[in-house]
Design a protein around this motif. Structure first.
Motif, PDB file in Angstrom:
ATOM      1  N   LEU B 150      22.757  54.245  16.633  1.00  0.00           N
ATOM      2  CA  LEU B 150      21.761  55.305  16.428  1.00  0.00           C
ATOM      3  C   LEU B 150      21.527  56.084  17.713  1.00  0.00           C
ATOM      4  O   LEU B 150      21.360  57.312  17.686  1.00  0.00           O
ATOM      5  N   VAL B 151      21.525  55.367  18.839  1.00  0.00           N
ATOM      6  CA  VAL B 151      21.322  56.046  20.128  1.00  0.00           C
ATOM      7  C   VAL B 151      22.443  57.053  20.376  1.00  0.00           C
ATOM      8  O   VAL B 151      22.209  58.206  20.740  1.00  0.00           O
ATOM      9  N   ASP B 155      22.129  61.047  20.731  1.00  0.00           N
ATOM     10  CA  ASP B 155      22.520  61.689  21.988  1.00  0.00           C
ATOM     11  C   ASP B 155      23.622  62.721  21.765  1.00  0.00           C
ATOM     12  O   ASP B 155      23.644  63.778  22.402  1.00  0.00           O
ATOM     13  N   GLN B 156      24.547  62.415  20.881  1.00  0.00           N
ATOM     14  CA  GLN B 156      25.599  63.397  20.604  1.00  0.00           C
ATOM     15  C   GLN B 156      25.020  64.616  19.888  1.00  0.00           C
ATOM     16  O   GLN B 156      25.435  65.745  20.134  1.00  0.00           O
ATOM     17  N   LEU B 157      24.085  64.369  18.984  1.00  0.00           N
ATOM     18  CA  LEU B 157      23.409  65.512  18.352  1.00  0.00           C
ATOM     19  C   LEU B 157      22.731  66.372  19.416  1.00  0.00           C
ATOM     20  O   LEU B 157      22.836  67.601  19.397  1.00  0.00           O
ATOM     21  N   THR B 158      22.019  65.707  20.332  1.00  0.00           N
ATOM     22  CA  THR B 158      21.311  66.437  21.389  1.00  0.00           C
ATOM     23  C   THR B 158      22.290  67.279  22.200  1.00  0.00           C
ATOM     24  O   THR B 158      22.015  68.436  22.553  1.00  0.00           O
ATOM     25  N   GLU B 159      23.466  66.687  22.457  1.00  0.00           N
ATOM     26  CA  GLU B 159      24.466  67.402  23.259  1.00  0.00           C
ATOM     27  C   GLU B 159      24.968  68.652  22.537  1.00  0.00           C
ATOM     28  O   GLU B 159      25.147  69.702  23.146  1.00  0.00           O
ATOM     29  N   HIS B 160      25.189  68.542  21.241  1.00  0.00           N
ATOM     30  CA  HIS B 160      25.873  69.622  20.538  1.00  0.00           C
ATOM     31  C   HIS B 160      24.961  70.560  19.767  1.00  0.00           C
ATOM     32  O   HIS B 160      25.396  71.639  19.370  1.00  0.00           O
ATOM     33  N   VAL B 161      23.738  70.160  19.549  1.00  0.00           N
ATOM     34  CA  VAL B 161      22.870  71.000  18.728  1.00  0.00           C
ATOM     35  C   VAL B 161      22.371  72.175  19.556  1.00  0.00           C
ATOM     36  O   VAL B 161      22.253  72.096  20.793  1.00  0.00           O
ATOM     37  N   GLY B 162      22.111  73.269  18.885  1.00  0.00           N
ATOM     38  CA  GLY B 162      21.537  74.412  19.584  1.00  0.00           C
ATOM     39  C   GLY B 162      20.067  74.165  19.919  1.00  0.00           C
ATOM     40  O   GLY B 162      19.414  73.305  19.324  1.00  0.00           O
TER      41      GLY B 162
END
Lengths: 393, 393, 393, 393
Positions: B150-151, B155-162
């Motif tokens: 989940l982490v 974190d990957q969402l945070t990296e790639h999301v606008g």
């Protein structure tokens, strides 16, 4: 919406068993060297025990009770009573069963005392008397089933059986009777050290036996307390001494006592009959919140707690199996204050010498009360000792 | 005898989800008009919530918690929190779910809030983020599953999301936020009549909210008490406010508080951290004998009893379904004396105006204590009122 | 009425395992003296086996298959294949497992080959590679779990593991390989007496092995037939040789063959791919009515019946346990006529010397056919003989 | 090793019911306007039916049979027989039950015809005669239970009941009798078009009725075939016409026929008694492999297959519920060849006009034979039509 007719349910009635079956059993009885009656739950209604007493007065047969059959033998027939069976196979009655050539069960379910325990080699010669067909199993294969009303079965047996006076006084039977009753004279049945806070179970039971009336209902919880009570406390009227064997419902004593109280006392509080319940401290705490119900409903209950500050029945079996006990420690409860928190009365037996007087005072108290007895469980490892082996006579 | 190697079990580790799945979800997020995050039990570990906060600081999304997800939103991100869901579909958050075009569940089990409740017509557009494949059902058919740590997923969402600033201030969202928080200013959140013995649930919750530290564990029992607490008590650190929803284990609060106390305080009694538990009187009595354990183990627990002398959660539902309550009356217990019987301390809120001071005194007391609060359940019929119908926006 | 969106379900995707776990396993592999790969059901998809082959070409590890993992080793890597395990612990591969200091399971469920069988004393050093957390039990406690996409796990291992050429040629391994393959040269693998009606299982298997294409699906029923086939028939592509171990679904071969036929041949009957199924006579009769389905659906199935006119797998175990067989006699069915009753073609191997030619003819036949082979089960008592004892190397 | 005495088990015997209960029932019978006897499984032993006939000859009561009670009414008492009930509530007998003011069940289990079906509003006035206490439920609350030997119960009723001649010829009863028997004169009971391959169920049943002896056992499979047979085929001796209602064991006919054959014919093959079994094509295929057993054991069985090349009982209910059938198509089996594959004899009714002669030839054949009858199921949607509503008289 559909309306359903109110149903005033009555348990169904049964008729007599077939006459030829009755005669067959009379014939077997006349030939048996050591017949034994094993009384189960359905043998312990007033109507059935009355019929049973009629039979035994004409034809004496040694009698055993399961825990659920307690009280089926009256004071008058006490010479035919050889005790109760239902847990470990180490009772005087177990020797009787092992030696018997004709075991007649009456109103008995195999769950009350598993045939695996008393008939491990399948050689027991069994007769089943009940109002329903038995649950036949590898170790419970009756030679004959007398099916129908238990009262009618017993009355027909009485009519057709030959007279047999109480000539069971073989040395074997005398010896078993002696084993069954000698405890009343033992040191444990009296206070060893009157100033000790600890009361021995046999001291408690002999004291209670002398104070309790035959018609008083006693509800006994599960735990070491029920092994002692089932083995040693006598009861002379059916369904007055109640145990939950089989499912071993821990905490059952107080709720049952409330139910017995409500059933006995439907209308007038001044007519209330005293109900006694007994439990260990662990079992009591399982359902102790029901004190609230008992008080709210105006019950007249004296509840004795055998307090040893542990789950002792678990403890002594853990010790026997694993060498040490684990997870069984309890304690730290002031039961007098506990009672008062619910508006009940609390008593405490401060020392063994006070047992009789405190018990007397508590039983005289009308309403809900708790009596704490610090119990001496030093003999409890014997409760599961000396189990009979298969085929032993 | 076979010896088995001692196993020092560690929960297994997971890696990141496939990158293309992360990008797919970023794309869906960028197009969504009203995305909502529904946080379940596995979202509420400290490591996961830290990652969640990183995401929300970059890309604001309205957040709902199940009862098991309580505390996943920090004080700093409170503007994104729209409350908890998990029982009746009548919460502000339910309106948000009904209006959302992208419901992203995080560490969620369908049992925590049954899709039958929030997705009755099967039209909900669901994304499932977890370390294991979802239990797919007719009403829970995610469009996408992000499986792995989940982490790492967060974190990957945070990296790639606008980047998305907190521009959720549509009138719709503002209105739901308002519905969710307006109670703090209501009359019920304060003592209506300071001399009345009755304390309103909202008065209790607002008072407790002001006195409890963020890091204090609060264990809440089942009953009407947990409906009020789950809806209104805020929590800002994960796994500090604990509920047993789903299986609704009545009596769970005190045993959980003992466990939390033991886990938190392994060595030095002077370092003990306070644990709070809350229950109704019925739920408390289910497991009240555990006070003995709490005292024997030297725990530091303040247990609040909301006493209305009945099983209220049963009562108000019986009234709604059958027109009257039955078999729910309790009462007659002096909880101060009850506490003392176990060697614990007893407090009582004699009148509503005393609540704050008694609470303060009780929380300051080190050791096990019981605080009896006579609760005012006159508003409880509203707890299950105004349930959203299918398809309502 | 509510409408549900049509769901085009895709199995969820997984990402790679944590890198540190991969490196940990590489490190363990570099130190292991006799690592073994145990391939389970989820190891036998085309994508996973392709990744597995990449790993094995870089780093040689002896490989075992469960029955469900059949076909995961290609012809090129056959020197690393040590057979299948899954029923009795008496296979060459069982000696390899007993001697291994690092057993790596891949896509394996404990039900496929119970750890109770291969790890009875709990000393096995296990690594678990799968897309989901293992079902941890007393005898299955992996030292490490690599969780995530199996393909990614294998590819990352390949990237980071050191090169290990096929230097497994220790005498121990050579000896096990020899035990595993020597049967092809035994007398039983050829017709002993060409005029005898009886065909030995090894003769059948060696004949079939030479005639079957790698890409042909073979469905094998439960019974003695599947013990022989799982042990001796080789398969070089994943999910081409199918067994129902674990639940041991008697009669499964023909229904599976129908399913395989339908799945492989969606459109054009002339493009049909041959499917083979094999069963005993007892297993065949369990589901023989499905011949109707096979014919109606226009399948191309050659079904071999190993006919010994009894339930042999039951029989030889009854003999081993009770000294005699009971209730296992079958027979009296003319399988050629039986096939014709359904519009299928029937073949019969009249004598051992005809096996190859009849098999060739039957496999060349397009449509549904039955081939009756009178089987020689005189060696079957060996199937459960010589089981490894605990801790034996 | 323990040896267990061989047990020659005899079912237990029961005595008479209580006399006062018998008199109570006689009194109720004398007052009843429309008493009905519902005969269940335990009513259909030869001893019980003999006692039943003695009662009915003295006191006429309309009689219904469950499927399991088939054959309890003899030819002599046929005027008292109103048919069978047990599946859909749309039979003439259901109108009788709905109108009755005293329903007396005899040897009946609620599972045979669920009270939910015949007593949906709970107003039925029920008497229960059996050897065991009833399974009391909301819709099965007998006013009286006569418990004991069924023979004794019936004989005591006969002794004490007043004489009631067959003056049931109220218009209501006459009308139901007419509805129950008029089919024999319908067009369907004869070949409509003698050259058609299709035989109507009623044509089959009327033809079979004329050829079968009273003492011949007929085993009927589940499926549309058993609805027709249970409703229309008469049987005049108990336990000669056998159905598996309740659990609806598809495929039961042939295995039961084998068992009936083995039980009836223990010693001399030339003394074999013919057994008839009847099934649909789907049900037959469920257990068709048992033909092997039937032939190997030398049985004398004529098995009729009502072939419509589908699972019709599923089909017509699917059509009623969902508007179309799905997954019910069968076919493509040559049953004559099929029989021959097992060494049995195959017959086929080529056209409706041949039914009688082929049936005659088949029944004359000694050994195992199959008779294929292409069945005309065009009337089957009526089988579940016109179900009685609650409270209808």
């Amino acid at each position: 919406m559909t309306a359903f007719a109110a149903s005033s349910f009555q348990p169904p009635l049964y008729g007599p068993p077939p006459r030829e079956q009755v005669l067959d059993l009379c014939n077997r009885l006349s030939k048996a060297k050591l017949p034994v009656l094993l009384l189960g739950m359905r043998a312990s209604s007033p109507r059935v025990t009355a019929a049973l007493h009629r039979l035994l007065r004409k034809h004496a047969i040694p009698v055993l009770e399961t825990f659920q059959g307690a009280g089926a033998i009256s004071r008058e027939l006490l010479h035919l009573f050889y005790g109760r069976v239902g847990l470990f196979r180490n009772q005087p009655g177990d020797k009787l069963l092992a030696a018997s050539d004709l075991v007649i069960t009456l109103g008995y379910e195999p769950a009350e005392y598993d045939p695996f325990l008393f008939n491990p080699d399948g050689k027991c010669n069994i007769i089943h008397i009940d109002n329903k067909q038995c649950d036949r199993g590898q170790l419970y294969q009756p030679q004959l089933e007398l099916l129908g009303s238990l009262v009618e079965s017993l009355d027909q047996l009485t009519e057709h059986v030959g007279t047999m006076e109480a000539e069971l006084n073989t040395d074997f039977c005398k010896d078993i009777q002696r084993q069954h009753s000698e405890w009343r004279n033992s040191a444990n049945a009296k206070p060893k050290d009157s100033s000790s806070p600890l009361v021995h179970p046999l001291h408690f039971i002999s004291t209670l036996q002398d104070q309790v009336k035959d018609e008083t209902v006693i509800c006994c919880d599960v735990g070491s307390v029920y092994i002692w009570t089932a083995r040693f406390l006598r009861s002379f009227q059916p369904r007055k001494l109640l145990f939950s064997n089989v499912s071993q419902t821990l905490g059952v004593a107080l709720p049952w006592a409330i139910a017995a109280s409500l059933v006995q006392n439907p209308t007038d509080a001044s007519e209330q009959k005293k109900v006694i319940s007994i439990s260990g401290d662990g079992g009591f705490m399982f359902t102790s919140m029901e004190l609230s119900t008992a008080v709210q409903e105006g019950c007249d209950i004296t509840h004795f707690i055998w307090n040893d500050e542990q789950y002792n029945m678990v403890a002594f079996q853990e010790e026997a199996k694993y060498g040490r006990a684990s997870g069984v420690t309890l304690g730290g409860v002031d039961f007098v204050k506990f009672a008062e928190a619910f508006g009940a009365k609390g008593f405490r037996v401060q020392k063994a010498g006070d047992l009789e007087s405190v018990m007397k005072e508590a039983l005289a108290y009308r309403g809900v009360s708790i009596v704490e007895v610090m119990i001496d469980y030093s003999s409890n490892s014997e409760l599961m000792a000396n189990v009979l082996k298969s085929g032993v006579n």
